[in-house]
Design a protein around this motif. Structure first.
Motif, short mmCIF file in Angstrom:
data_model
loop_
_atom_site.label_atom_id
_atom_site.label_comp_id
_atom_site.label_asym_id
_atom_site.label_seq_id
_atom_site.Cartn_x
_atom_site.Cartn_y
_atom_site.Cartn_z
N TYR A 209 0.84 -1.20 0.00
CA TYR A 209 0.00 0.00 0.00
C TYR A 209 0.87 1.26 0.00
N ALA A 210 1.96 1.20 0.79
CA ALA A 210 2.87 2.35 0.86
C ALA A 210 3.53 2.60 -0.49
N VAL A 211 3.98 1.53 -1.14
CA VAL A 211 4.60 1.66 -2.47
C VAL A 211 3.57 2.22 -3.45
N HIS A 212 2.36 1.70 -3.40
CA HIS A 212 1.28 2.18 -4.27
C HIS A 212 1.09 3.69 -4.11
N ASN A 213 1.05 4.17 -2.88
CA ASN A 213 0.82 5.59 -2.63
C ASN A 213 1.94 6.45 -3.20
N VAL A 214 3.18 5.99 -3.02
CA VAL A 214 4.33 6.75 -3.53
C VAL A 214 4.30 6.83 -5.05
N ILE A 215 4.05 5.70 -5.71
CA ILE A 215 4.03 5.66 -7.18
C ILE A 215 2.85 6.47 -7.71
N GLU A 216 1.73 6.34 -7.06
CA GLU A 216 0.54 7.09 -7.49
C GLU A 216 0.83 8.60 -7.44
N GLU A 217 1.49 9.02 -6.37
CA GLU A 217 1.82 10.44 -6.23
C GLU A 217 2.83 10.88 -7.28
N MET A 218 3.86 10.04 -7.54
CA MET A 218 4.87 10.37 -8.55
C MET A 218 4.26 10.48 -9.94
N MET A 219 3.21 9.70 -10.19
CA MET A 219 2.58 9.67 -11.52
C MET A 219 1.39 10.62 -11.61
N GLY A 220 1.31 11.59 -10.68
CA GLY A 220 0.24 12.59 -10.76
C GLY A 220 -1.13 12.00 -10.54
N TYR A 221 -1.22 10.97 -9.70
CA TYR A 221 -2.46 10.30 -9.34
C TYR A 221 -3.17 9.68 -10.55
N SER A 222 -2.36 9.14 -11.45
CA SER A 222 -2.91 8.32 -12.53
C SER A 222 -3.46 7.02 -11.93
N PRO A 223 -4.40 6.36 -12.62
CA PRO A 223 -4.92 5.09 -12.10
C PRO A 223 -3.78 4.11 -11.82
N CYS A 224 -3.81 3.51 -10.63
CA CYS A 224 -2.70 2.68 -10.16
C CYS A 224 -3.27 1.56 -9.30
N PHE A 225 -2.91 0.31 -9.56
CA PHE A 225 -3.50 -0.82 -8.82
C PHE A 225 -2.61 -2.05 -8.92
N TYR A 226 -2.86 -3.02 -8.04
CA TYR A 226 -2.16 -4.31 -8.08
C TYR A 226 -3.03 -5.33 -8.80
#
Length: 527
Positions: A209-226
């Motif tokens: 979840y932590a990794v997801h949040n960091v990547i989502e933020e880096m990508m300008g809150y583009s759709p991001c999921f596992y």
């Protein structure tokens, strides 16, 4: 805590490993090496928390090893062991983030306290990361999972007939699907086996979840999921140029490693319309197969490999079949490395790599078992469970080969050691046959051979099945028997002639060896 022990003296290395295992601390020695160069190679595919290394070693010494580790693996801690009480070494080691510096022979209690402290520090660090995200919490946990479930289904749809209604549905649960074109980025965690061992299930869920949040933020809150296989999938909307996107992917790798001490590889699709987004997802996942023919984590865009053609898998695998017929372990090592290097140069299609992977899941374990027989049932390779696991689950063919290469190196070392022992035993035998008339001892023989007397004694008995003293006695007793039969020398004279100063001692030794005293032997065999 996972430990790598690096020590060129085999007895000391094994003694240290045994000592650590007796400590019953939350740590285990998962790898060992005789030199810094091999240790670095193992670090490329084995997750390690602590390195315990000697300073003076062949190829790469301990300080050279830690110098490279400090650049490549920031999270790994280290302890230096040395027989040299040298402040210069200690100071250099501390500059390389070494945790401590212990002199050999080290004290059990000192090592115990140090390992206990380091293991507790590692546990604390991991707990801090997890706690930080636990405190933040998932404010709307249900919404988080609803979004992931929606995107998982969405990415698998081959056709999306009602785009507008789907976009509206996504917006209701907080997913922005407004763009018409997307790149699909798929992020793969390296060394999943180690991750699963290091984290409890709930803690790993929080870490993801932590990794997801960091990547989502880096990508300008583009759709991001596992997805179902724990690949992190990102639908990139803002970036239009591949070079720019690859730069961002590189920044992602660095950020994930810095924050979470995790290593990832990344696959990037071509750009796709939203209606054919599933094709982009397949491209990005397919391209991660090329991690199998890479020596380290990668970032690969689909456009770089899409033109690669299917090759003859049989031709590529035939050289491996030939290895079963070879007897020389060094030649097999060389051929296996050459095979891998030639494989990397091939422009293989995804289908070819997939087929090769399936074949190697059979061929590599067969090679490992085939050569394991060379070392016998008493070798550390008698049980191959962990090696087979590496072959089956590692992230590349390079790391899957490593158990075989290590096995071949052990065979080569064993063979060389056998040849050295045979040559040394022959030297000892020759020396005893030429000098048995003198007052020679184990010490004088070892000095002539330039070898430690204790080691020489153990080595000679392992090679011949008899001790040096037993063989020396045999040589003397056979010569005594000849002199008793073929000459008129007195017993005390024969004793002196074969290296005994005490005639009584010689008589007792002769009787013990031949079951008769010298006098009885001569009388019984008198002609």
């Amino acid at each position: 805590m996972r430990i790598l022990v690096v020590e060129d003296e085999e007895l000391l290395r094994q003694g240290l490993i045994n000592m650590i295992e007796r400590m019953k601390l939350p740590c285990s020695v998962v790898a060992s090496s005789a030199d810094g160069e091999d240790a670095l190679e193992q670090l490329s595919y084995i997750g390690i928390d602590l390195i315990i290394t000697d300073i003076r070693m062949p190829k790469k010494d301990g300080l050279q090893l830690l110098g490279e580790v400090a650049l490549l693996y920031l999270e790994i801690r280290s302890i230096i062991l040395s027989g040299y009480d040298d402040f210069v070494y200690a100071r250099q080691a501390m500059k390389l983030k070494c945790m401590d510096y212990l002199l050999k022979p080290f004290i059990y209690s000192e090592l115990y306290e140090l390992l206990d402290k380091i293991s507790q520090d590692i546990i604390t660090d991991q707990a801090k990361i997890v706690a930080a995200f636990r405190q933040k919490g998932i404010l709307n946990q249900n919404q988080y999972f609803i979004r992931h479930e929606f995107l998982r289904k969405f990415i698998h749809r081959i056709k999306i007939p009602q785009i507008d209604s789907l976009i509206a549905e996504a917006e209701q649960i907080g997913i922005a699907l407004r763009a018409t074109h997307y790149f699909v980025i798929v992020i793969q965690f390296e060394d999943k086996q180690r991750i699963q061992r290091n984290y409890e299930k709930n803690d790993w869920t929080l870490m993801k979840y932590a990794v997801h949040n960091v990547i989502e933020e880096m990508m300008g809150y583009s759709p991001c999921f596992y997805d179902e296989e724990e690949f992190l999938v990102v639908l990139s909307t803002d970036v239009r140029e591949m070079d720019q996107l690859l730069k961002i992917c590189s920044e992602m790798q660095v950020k994930i490693n810095e924050l979470f001490k995790l290593v990832v590889s990344i696959g990037v699709s071509n750009i796709h319309e939203i209606a054919s987004i599933s094709n982009g997802y397949k491209e990005a996942k397919k391209v991660l197969k090329y991690r199998l023919i890479s020596d380290g984590n990668v970032i690969i865009p689909f456009q770089n490999v899409s033109a690669f053609k299917t090759s003859s898998v049989k031709m590529l695998l035939d050289p491996l079949a030939d290895l079963f017929e070879l007897d020389d372990a060094e030649i097999v090592q060389q051929r296996l490395k050459e095979w891998y290097e030639s494989l990397k140069k091939e422009e293989l299609s995804w289908e070819s790599i997939d087929t090769i992977e399936k074949e190697l899941k059979v061929v590599f374990p067969a090679l490992l078992r085939h050569f394991a027989k060379e070392l016998g049932n008493d070798s550390p390779y008698a049980q191959l469970g962990s090696e087979i696991e590496i072959i089956e689950y590692s992230d590349s063919f390079y790391t899957r080969m490593h158990p075989i290469l290590k096995m071949l190196k052990a065979i080569s070392t064993h063979t060389k050691k056998g040849k050295i022992e045979s040559r040394t035993s022959d030297q000892v035998m020759k020396y005893m046959k030429e000098h048995f008339r003198e007052n020679i001892t184990l010490t004088s023989i070892s000095e002539h051979i330039y070898m430690n007397s204790a080691y020489l004694s153990v080595m000679f008995k392992r090679k011949t099945g008899k001790s040096i003293i037993e063989v020396l006695t045999e040589i003397r007793m056979e010569e005594a028997k000849r002199l008793l039969l073929d000459s008129d020398y007195k017993t005390y004279q024969i004793a002196e002639m074969i290296g005994y100063k005490d005639a009584a001692y010689f008589s007792n030794a002769f009787k013990k060896y031949h079951s008769l005293s010298p006098k009885e032997f001569r009388k019984l065999n008198h002609r």
